[in-house]
Scaffold this active site. Structure first.
Site, mmCIF file in Angstrom:
data_model
loop_
_atom_site.group_PDB
_atom_site.id
_atom_site.type_symbol
_atom_site.label_atom_id
_atom_site.label_comp_id
_atom_site.label_asym_id
_atom_site.label_seq_id
_atom_site.Cartn_x
_atom_site.Cartn_y
_atom_site.Cartn_z
ATOM 1 N N HIS A 84 7.887 -11.464 -49.883
ATOM 2 C CA HIS A 84 7.696 -9.667 -50.751
ATOM 3 C C HIS A 84 8.765 -9.349 -50.880
ATOM 4 C CE1 HIS A 84 3.422 -9.579 -50.369
ATOM 5 N NE2 HIS A 84 3.384 -10.010 -48.830
ATOM 6 N N ASP A 96 11.965 -2.214 -43.055
ATOM 7 C CA ASP A 96 11.444 -1.782 -41.339
ATOM 8 C C ASP A 96 11.361 -3.415 -41.019
ATOM 9 O OD1 ASP A 96 9.595 -2.811 -43.735
ATOM 10 O OD2 ASP A 96 8.017 -2.152 -43.246
HETATM 11 C C1 BDR Z 1 5.083 -5.141 -47.546
HETATM 12 O O1 BDR Z 1 4.464 -4.573 -46.499
HETATM 13 C C2 BDR Z 1 5.388 -5.101 -45.389
HETATM 14 O O2 BDR Z 1 4.829 -5.943 -43.950
HETATM 15 C C3 BDR Z 1 6.950 -6.357 -46.292
HETATM 16 O O3 BDR Z 1 7.399 -6.335 -45.103
HETATM 17 C C4 BDR Z 1 6.547 -6.029 -46.919
HETATM 18 O O4 BDR Z 1 7.866 -5.009 -47.252
HETATM 19 C C5 BDR Z 1 4.166 -6.260 -48.951
HETATM 20 O O5 BDR Z 1 3.084 -5.019 -48.664
HETATM 21 CA CA CA Z 2 9.960 -3.941 -45.553
#
Ligand code: BDR
Ligand code: CA
Length: 314
Positions: A241, A10
């Site tokens: 992340h 995403d």
């Molecule tokens: C996840 O949430 C999204 O905002 C980031 O892309 C990552 O995949 C982290 O909690």
């Molecule tokens: Ca993500």
């Protein structure tokens, strides 16, 4: 032979970093990007995936658009305060020249796994809706997949989308519960470790020395994301992340694992919480569920060094 991966994404600032990290890693062959809502709506996620492949000079890689809503309800909406309204730090990129395939993300995943049994790793770094839809479409993908390595969840750490839940899981807990319950090898790279994979301002400044379009793009989109971390976590750096899931695929020795069955909270305050059964005696509703690899610790500095090295050598 490089290992084939499909990144379900995403994009998203940290998704962008993860996609580029994978593209710059010779051990990996990115067989496709599939898109999902989360940081932005699915339509914009698809546009961004196409744009990112153009920036990387990899328009040979197909993009398949995924679901617009969660399995049991509408998408609750994007997070412009984290990733920008455009998902790319509000830098207003031009429209991509390319277009997505005319099959859905779930169909693409099933077709690829059928065509390459045992060879493809799924790397979901967004909500798990497309993966759950692919499971529904063709349950035999559990036999055909090499591994599922996902960024999402929080076993022992608090959530980030709510005190209970991590954002990817919180966006479609029902889908996540299906993915964690299927009989296939799953590794959860969640907040337990990604909060310990931190890029400092000095690490971020490293990108200035790389001199390639991917690092330049990362530098361009990071300021908005950094403002979010400064406001929310009083941190001058960022948590990395999504790239952490790619780091696990490249070098699992960076991580410490536990094996626990996971259930996902789907109701009330606990919606989106990944609950591991950590005790010795497994009771319902965990009973009969497969144990999954849960990353509980990481050598964060070594993981960041790997991310930097791959972009530097691009
Ligand atoms: C996840 O949430 C999204 O905002 C980031 O892309 C990552 O995949 C982290 O909690
Ligand atoms: Ca993500």
């Amino acid at each position: 032979m490089p290992r084939k991966i499909i990144i379900d994404t995403d994009p998203g600032v940290d998704d962008t970093m993860a996609i580029f990290f994978a593209l710059c890693s010779p051990e990996l062959e990115v067989a496709g990007l599939t898109t999902i809502f989360g940081n932005v709506h699915t339509e914009l996620a698809t546009t961004n995936a196409l744009r990112l492949l153009e920036i990387a000079g990899r328009t040979d890689i197909p993009v398949a658009a995924g679901a617009a809503d969660a399995l049991t309800g509408p998408f609750e909406g994007p997070v412009p305060f984290v990733h920008g309204a455009d998902g790319q730090g509000d830098i207003n990129l031009p429209e991509p020249a390319g277009t997505a395939l005319d099959i859905s993300a779930a169909q693409f995943i099933v077709e690829q796994l059928r065509a390459h049994p045992g060879e493809i790793t799924l790397a979901p770094i967004g909500p798990l809706t497309n993966i759950a839809l692919a499971l529904r479409l063709e349950p035999r993908i559990t036999e055909w997949v090499d591994e599922v390595v996902l960024m999402g969840g929080n076993a022992l750490a608090p959530g980030n989308a709510s005190p209970a839940g991590e954002a990817n899981i919180r966006n479609d807990p029902e889908a996540a519960d299906l993915v964690f319950g299927a009989d296939w090898p799953v590794t959860m790279v969640g907040l337990d470790v990604t909060l310990r994979v931190q890029m400092t301002p000095a690490d971020i400044a490293e990108y200035e020395r790389h001199g390639n379009p991917m690092s330049d793009h990362i530098l361009h989109i990071l300021p908005h994301y950094r403002r979010y971390f400064e406001a929310s976590y009083d941190s001058k750096g960022i948590f990395v992340h999504d790239s952490s899931a790619i780091a696990y695929i490249l070098d699992p020795s960076l991580f410490t694992l536990r094996r626990w069955p996971i259930r996902v909270g789907v109701q009330g305050l606990g919606r989106g919480k990944t609950w591991p059964a950590t005790g010795g005696h497994i009771l319902p509703p965990w009973e009969g569920r497969p144990a999954v690899n849960v990353c509980v610790d990481v050598e964060g500095e070594r993981a960041v060094a790997l991310m930097q090295q791959r972009l530097r050598e691009a």
